[in-house]
Design a protein around this motif. Structure first.
Motif, mmCIF file in Angstrom:
data_model
loop_
_atom_site.group_PDB
_atom_site.id
_atom_site.type_symbol
_atom_site.label_atom_id
_atom_site.label_comp_id
_atom_site.label_asym_id
_atom_site.label_seq_id
_atom_site.Cartn_x
_atom_site.Cartn_y
_atom_site.Cartn_z
ATOM 1 N N LEU A 255 -2.950 -3.935 -0.773
ATOM 2 C CA LEU A 255 -3.466 -2.584 -0.556
ATOM 3 C C LEU A 255 -4.965 -2.615 -0.269
ATOM 4 C CD1 LEU A 255 -1.465 -0.647 -3.266
ATOM 5 C CD2 LEU A 255 -1.288 -0.409 -0.802
ATOM 6 N N LEU A 256 -5.698 -3.453 -1.008
ATOM 7 C CA LEU A 256 -7.154 -3.501 -0.794
ATOM 8 C C LEU A 256 -7.463 -4.032 0.609
ATOM 9 C CD1 LEU A 256 -8.452 -4.752 -4.235
ATOM 10 C CD2 LEU A 256 -8.795 -2.514 -3.177
ATOM 11 N N THR A 257 -6.729 -5.068 1.027
ATOM 12 C CA THR A 257 -6.985 -5.615 2.353
ATOM 13 C C THR A 257 -6.669 -4.585 3.427
ATOM 14 O OG1 THR A 257 -6.152 -7.651 1.402
ATOM 15 C CG2 THR A 257 -6.625 -7.663 3.731
ATOM 16 N N GLU A 258 -5.536 -3.913 3.228
ATOM 17 C CA GLU A 258 -5.146 -2.875 4.189
ATOM 18 C C GLU A 258 -6.247 -1.815 4.275
ATOM 19 O OE1 GLU A 258 -2.198 -2.563 5.871
ATOM 20 O OE2 GLU A 258 -1.713 -0.426 6.081
ATOM 21 N N ARG A 259 -6.737 -1.426 3.113
ATOM 22 C CA ARG A 259 -7.779 -0.398 3.077
ATOM 23 C C ARG A 259 -9.017 -0.868 3.833
ATOM 24 N NH1 ARG A 259 -9.640 3.992 0.283
ATOM 25 N NH2 ARG A 259 -11.878 3.947 -0.137
ATOM 26 N N ALA A 260 -9.394 -2.130 3.599
ATOM 27 C CA ALA A 260 -10.592 -2.643 4.271
ATOM 28 C C ALA A 260 -10.417 -2.593 5.786
ATOM 29 C CB ALA A 260 -10.864 -4.068 3.814
ATOM 30 N N PHE A 261 -9.259 -2.975 6.260
ATOM 31 C CA PHE A 261 -9.067 -3.007 7.714
ATOM 32 C C PHE A 261 -8.927 -1.607 8.292
ATOM 33 C CE2 PHE A 261 -8.041 -7.505 7.073
ATOM 34 C CZ PHE A 261 -8.811 -8.037 8.087
ATOM 35 N N ILE B 284 5.109 -2.170 0.357
ATOM 36 C CA ILE B 284 6.343 -2.948 0.545
ATOM 37 C C ILE B 284 6.012 -4.417 0.738
ATOM 38 C CG2 ILE B 284 8.312 -3.307 2.041
ATOM 39 C CD1 ILE B 284 8.254 -0.381 2.677
ATOM 40 N N THR B 285 5.025 -4.676 1.597
ATOM 41 C CA THR B 285 4.625 -6.064 1.826
ATOM 42 C C THR B 285 4.275 -6.741 0.519
ATOM 43 O OG1 THR B 285 3.759 -5.469 3.986
ATOM 44 C CG2 THR B 285 2.966 -7.519 3.040
ATOM 45 N N GLY B 286 3.481 -6.053 -0.306
ATOM 46 C CA GLY B 286 3.044 -6.637 -1.569
ATOM 47 C C GLY B 286 4.216 -6.919 -2.499
ATOM 48 N N SER C 211 -3.928 -12.735 2.925
ATOM 49 C CA SER C 211 -3.582 -13.332 4.212
ATOM 50 C C SER C 211 -2.369 -12.629 4.821
ATOM 51 C CB SER C 211 -3.345 -14.838 4.057
ATOM 52 O OG SER C 211 -2.506 -15.086 2.976
ATOM 53 N N ALA C 212 -1.479 -12.100 3.967
ATOM 54 C CA ALA C 212 -0.327 -11.374 4.518
ATOM 55 C C ALA C 212 -0.801 -10.228 5.383
ATOM 56 C CB ALA C 212 0.557 -10.856 3.386
ATOM 57 N N ILE C 213 -1.713 -9.411 4.841
ATOM 58 C CA ILE C 213 -2.154 -8.243 5.596
ATOM 59 C C ILE C 213 -3.102 -8.655 6.730
ATOM 60 C CG2 ILE C 213 -3.402 -6.062 5.454
ATOM 61 C CD1 ILE C 213 -0.731 -5.893 4.144
ATOM 62 N N ALA C 214 -4.030 -9.579 6.425
ATOM 63 C CA ALA C 214 -5.035 -9.919 7.439
ATOM 64 C C ALA C 214 -4.411 -10.676 8.601
ATOM 65 C CB ALA C 214 -6.152 -10.745 6.804
ATOM 66 N N LEU C 215 -3.646 -11.732 8.285
ATOM 67 C CA LEU C 215 -3.097 -12.553 9.363
ATOM 68 C C LEU C 215 -1.798 -11.978 9.911
ATOM 69 C CD1 LEU C 215 -3.591 -16.145 7.914
ATOM 70 C CD2 LEU C 215 -4.969 -14.992 9.621
ATOM 71 N N LEU D 80 6.093 -12.472 4.870
ATOM 72 C CA LEU D 80 6.439 -13.871 5.111
ATOM 73 C C LEU D 80 5.257 -14.648 5.668
ATOM 74 C CD1 LEU D 80 10.056 -13.529 6.421
ATOM 75 C CD2 LEU D 80 9.265 -14.415 4.245
ATOM 76 N N VAL D 81 4.396 -13.969 6.437
ATOM 77 C CA VAL D 81 3.184 -14.652 6.904
ATOM 78 C C VAL D 81 2.337 -15.052 5.703
ATOM 79 C CG1 VAL D 81 1.053 -14.379 8.196
ATOM 80 C CG2 VAL D 81 3.177 -13.508 9.138
ATOM 81 N N GLY D 82 2.213 -14.126 4.741
ATOM 82 C CA GLY D 82 1.451 -14.432 3.529
ATOM 83 C C GLY D 82 2.056 -15.600 2.784
ATOM 84 N N ARG D 83 3.380 -15.573 2.687
ATOM 85 C CA ARG D 83 4.038 -16.663 1.978
ATOM 86 C C ARG D 83 3.880 -17.973 2.733
ATOM 87 N NH1 ARG D 83 8.305 -18.456 -1.675
ATOM 88 N NH2 ARG D 83 8.767 -20.428 -0.682
#
Lengths: 215, 382, 229
Positions: free
Chosen positions: B57-63, B80-82, B104-108, B125-128
């Motif tokens: 959520l924090l990464t999403e917020r930043a972007f 959901i991603t989290g 990395s899930a949200i950013a990448l 899955l990208v995060g994983r």
């Protein structure tokens, strides 16, 4: 041409470091940048090797520029560049076999590094030796900075060390991905993001009213 | 993400459904699964879910703040991603690594492509995949479920300091009189020791101390709720599980003793969770019905192939990521035949749409923009 | 950078001039290369020898000096001169008094990512492997590279039995890698849990190389007892 003012020389020098940085702006020579930037030492030695080749070959190309007919100029440049790459190859073997093994084929591959041929063709063949070498030096310093920026981040995260000196103590958890190829791409992407953000801000400041002299 | 203008030909059916509503329902259906996960692993699992989701959520917020990404926090997609990401990680995964995974899930996985709806790969899955590549040892370290002190005590590896290696769970388990076998996931036990856990134990996840995720039965039930309310297409999970089961069955029938039975394949690891919740991600799966079958089938077969023939015990993650990558191609080859154009009539190159060509999606390269009927700036009467 | 190059009027350069230029440039470059080669040859050769010695001395801690030998179908002899096809190279290490301290040889086997090349030390006294070091590997950092850091794994190689059979034709017992914690015999290696493939590669590399080398070495081991002056 010989009475280049100092300001112009400085500008030539800075071109490669900032405005036309080969790694962050032109995104050239990515093959060695991604492959050998696993540690700061590797990155730095690769950068220095490239610097030697770039400066020497640009100097020689510039010296011979009036002698070389247009038809065979590329062949001549390649021969000159290959010569200095071979020299650097021998020198690194003599200095440290560990670095030589770590850099592997990428030392020989400096010969196809497009920065060098590009500089020889675009700059050195049209300028006197001093100017050509100053420009080449700037370019290669820009390249070293780029390589080092990648190598430092990858080494700190990938091994917890910088120049082999442990930063976080023995309990550090290395990020394996950083010493693998994907890590190179991810870190390069992050640096490009940062660099273009900086550039954009600089341009915005210049474009702002009163910031620069005209648009 | 509320689109205000949409150019389509008639007839229109105004549905009450919005992205927020779908996403919220997915979150509700995930809650029982998360609760089960916490019931299995206690404090560590709860902390892991919280930290990973918060990082997302924090990464999403930043972007979203910096304006590089569409969407907003209230659309629940980052939640959901989290949650999904936390469910795929081992419960004793160090919390700081969980945060790295979330970021990395949200950013990448998402921001890089432009935010919600634009992502090519499932962000969780990208995060994983990132943490799998970064911390291969930690992500393979499981602990048995239903440990006695799980609600009062963290799994020691959870509380590793940022950037530091996690504590040794094997020693901790040994002190609690559990052998190292109980802490290997059933797939790893099969791959490295040839031990096949009974399928029924896997289905409920309730049979004693096993290193397994939430019960596949529960996941299927929660998924069934979504499918019944049409928040999710049932074809994809059915295709994934079907093709995985079928290919496992074929291999089992052909070389029986060397490979486990298909039920073990279906209910071990993250196959059910992946099939129901990750392969069905709307932005990354095909929209054509035939495409869904093809996509699900591809994922199922790939999962079994990776599990059997690669060095990794689990293959669902890479299978789904490959499926995601293949999605645009699958959609292209499975375009439905337009109404009124039978198979006997060859569709002309540029006319494969029932609608008037002027009104097809603007992304289509050959599409013409509708002619403007009104002048943009009406000449002012003077 | 972006200044367009003005089209130059076509001017034919005579071929002799092209050849002359290239010849001149090549000569200059050739001279530079030869100079660099001569200047760095000794240092590079010394470096290479040092690196090899360091690896050999690591697997045979008592070693103070070493010599390179090769095992040919006709017997063993010091390396140098012409190389016989099929000859196996090995290194003989001597201690401070010039007495045989051990023998080192290279082995290779397929690991998880690529071929794992190792150098192992062999002690003729106990007829066992006394240690190994990595020459080259691309194993996953953090997992496969545990083979050189994991203490329990390295303990396998303190005295790994590689006795020959009665006919001196092969090892009496094949070196075998077994699951962690199940080592019972002196010729078995306890694998690292989680790095089974790499562990197996080490065992196979040692086994394959020892099977070939040791039978050839055994009859002539007496030749190696003292360092040749």
């Amino acid at each position: 041409m010989n009475d280049l003012s100092q300001a112009k020389t400085f500008d030539e020098f800075m071109e490669g470091i900032w405005r036309q940085n080969p790694v962050f702006v032109m995104v050239l020579g990515m093959c060695p940048v991604l492959a050998v930037s696993v540690s700061a030492v590797n990155a730095l030695s690769m950068g220095l090797a490239t610097m030697f080749v770039l400066v020497c070959s640009c100097g020689l190309v510039s010296l011979l520029r009036k002698l070389v007919p247009k038809e065979v100029r590329i062949a001549t440049y390649i021969v000159i560049i290959a010569t200095f790459v071979t020299v650097v190859d021998y020198v690194i073997q003599a200095v440290s076999l560990e670095i030589y093994d770590a850099l592997g084929a990428f030392i020989q591959l400096i010969v196809v590094n497009c920065i060098i041929l590009g500089r020889a063709e675009a700059h050195a063949s049209k300028h006197p030796p001093i100017a050509a070498m100053v420009n080449a030096l700037g370019m290669s310093i820009g390249f070293v900075i780029g390589l080092f920026a990648l190598g430092a981040v990858r080494e700190v995260l990938g091994a917890g060390t910088l120049f082999g000196v442990s930063l976080f103590g023995p309990n550090f958890q290395p990020w394996v991905v950083m010493v693998l190829p994907p890590g190179g791409f991810i870190v390069l992407g992050a640096w490009l993001l940062l660099f273009s953000a900086l550039k954009r801000r600089q341009e915005a400041r210049l474009a702002a009213p009163g910031g620069g002299h005209g648009a | 993400m509320k689109a205000s203008v949409e150019i389509r030909s008639a007839p229109h059916i105004k549905g009450p459904r919005s992205v927020e509503q779908i996403m919220a329902n997915v979150v509700y259906s995930l809650l029982p699964i998360c609760a089960f996960f916490v019931y299995q692993y206690g404090l560590s699992a709860a902390a892991s879910i919280l930290v990973v989701t918060a990082a997302c959520l924090l990464t999403e917020r930043a972007f979203v703040r910096t304006g590089t990404q569409a969407g907003s926090l209230s659309d629940f997609s980052a939640t959901i991603t989290g949650l999904l990401l936390a469910l795929t990680l081992p419960p004793g995964f160090p919390l700081w690594m969980g945060a790295v995974a979330g970021i990395s899930a949200i950013a990448l996985g998402k921001a890089l492509f432009g935010g919600i709806g634009f992502n090519v790969f499932n962000p969780a899955l990208v995060g994983r995949a990132f943490v799998q590549a970064a911390f291969p040892a930690a992500i393979a370290t499981y602990t048995p479920s239903f440990l006695p002190g799980r609600f009062t005590e963290f799994i020691p590896s959870s509380l590793a300091w940022p950037l530091m290696a996690p504590a040794d769970t094997a020693a901790w388990l040994k002190a609690m009189q559990y052998d190292a076998m109980a802490s290997a996931s059933p797939l790893a036990r099969w791959k490295f020791e040839g031990f096949v856990t009974p399928a029924w134990d896997l289905v409920t996840s309730l049979a004693g101390h096993m290193a397994v995720g939430p019960s596949p039965l529960l996941i299927v039930l929660c998924g069934a709720y979504l499918a019944l309310r049409r928040f999710m297409d049932w074809r994809i999970p059915v295709a994934v599980l079907g093709s995985a089961g079928l290919s496992a069955l074929i291999i089992y029938a052909a070389f029986g003793t060397k490979y486990p039975d298909p039920f073990f394949m279906l209910f071990s690891g993250g196959l059910v969770l992946g099939a129901v919740y990750m392969a069905t991600d709307m932005a990354t799966s095909p929209v054509t019905p035939r495409g869904m079958w093809l996509y699900g089938g591809l994922i199922g077969v790939l999962t079994v192939m990776i599990r059997y023939y690669s060095g990794l015990p689990e293959g669902v993650m890479y299978a789904i990521l490959i499926g995601n990558a293949a999605t645009p191609l699958i959609e292209r080859v499975t375009q439905p035949t337009p109404f009124g154009k039978g198979a006997s009539i060859h569709a002309r190159k540029s006319a494969s749409y029932t609608m008037h060509p002027d009104y097809i999606s603007r992304e289509e390269a050959s599409a013409k923009t509708p002619k403007k009927r009104f002048l943009k700036n009406k000449p002012k009467k003077t | 950078m972006s200044t367009p190059i003005a089209p130059t009027p076509p001017q034919a350069t005579p071929a002799t001039s092209l050849v002359k230029t290239l010849g001149l440039v090549s000569t200059v470059c050739g001279l530079i290369i030869v100079g660099a080669y001569q200047g760095t040859y000794d240092a590079a050769a010394a470096n290479r020898r040092l690196a090899l010695e360091r690896t050999v001395f690591k697997v045979i801690p008592a070693a103070k000096s070493m010599a390179e030998w090769q095992a040919t179908p006709q017997g063993i002899r010091p390396a140098g001169g012409e190389t016989v096809p099929g000859a196996l190279k090995f290194y003989v290490a001597y201690d401070a008094e010039g007495v045989l301290a051990g023998i080192a040889a290279e082995g290779a086997a397929k690991g998880y990512a690529d071929t794992v090349r190792i150098l192992y030390g062999y002690s003729p006294v106990c007829q066992c492997i006394t240690g190994f070091g990595l020459v080259a590997s691309k194993e996953t950092p953090g997992i496969g590279d545990k083979i050189v850091t994991d203490k329990a794994f390295l303990a396998n190689f303190e005295a790994l039995d590689v006795k020959l059979n009665a006919e001196l034709s092969a090892l009496a017992n094949e070196v075998k890698v077994v699951k962690q914690g199940t080592k019972t015999k002196a010729w078995e290696i306890d694998a690292i849990a989680g790095a089974t493939v790499t562990s197996r590669a080490v065992g196979k590399a040692i086994n394959d190389s020892a099977q070939l080398l040791l039978p050839k070495l055994a009859p002539d081991i007496g030749k190696l007892q003292k360092r040749e002056p």
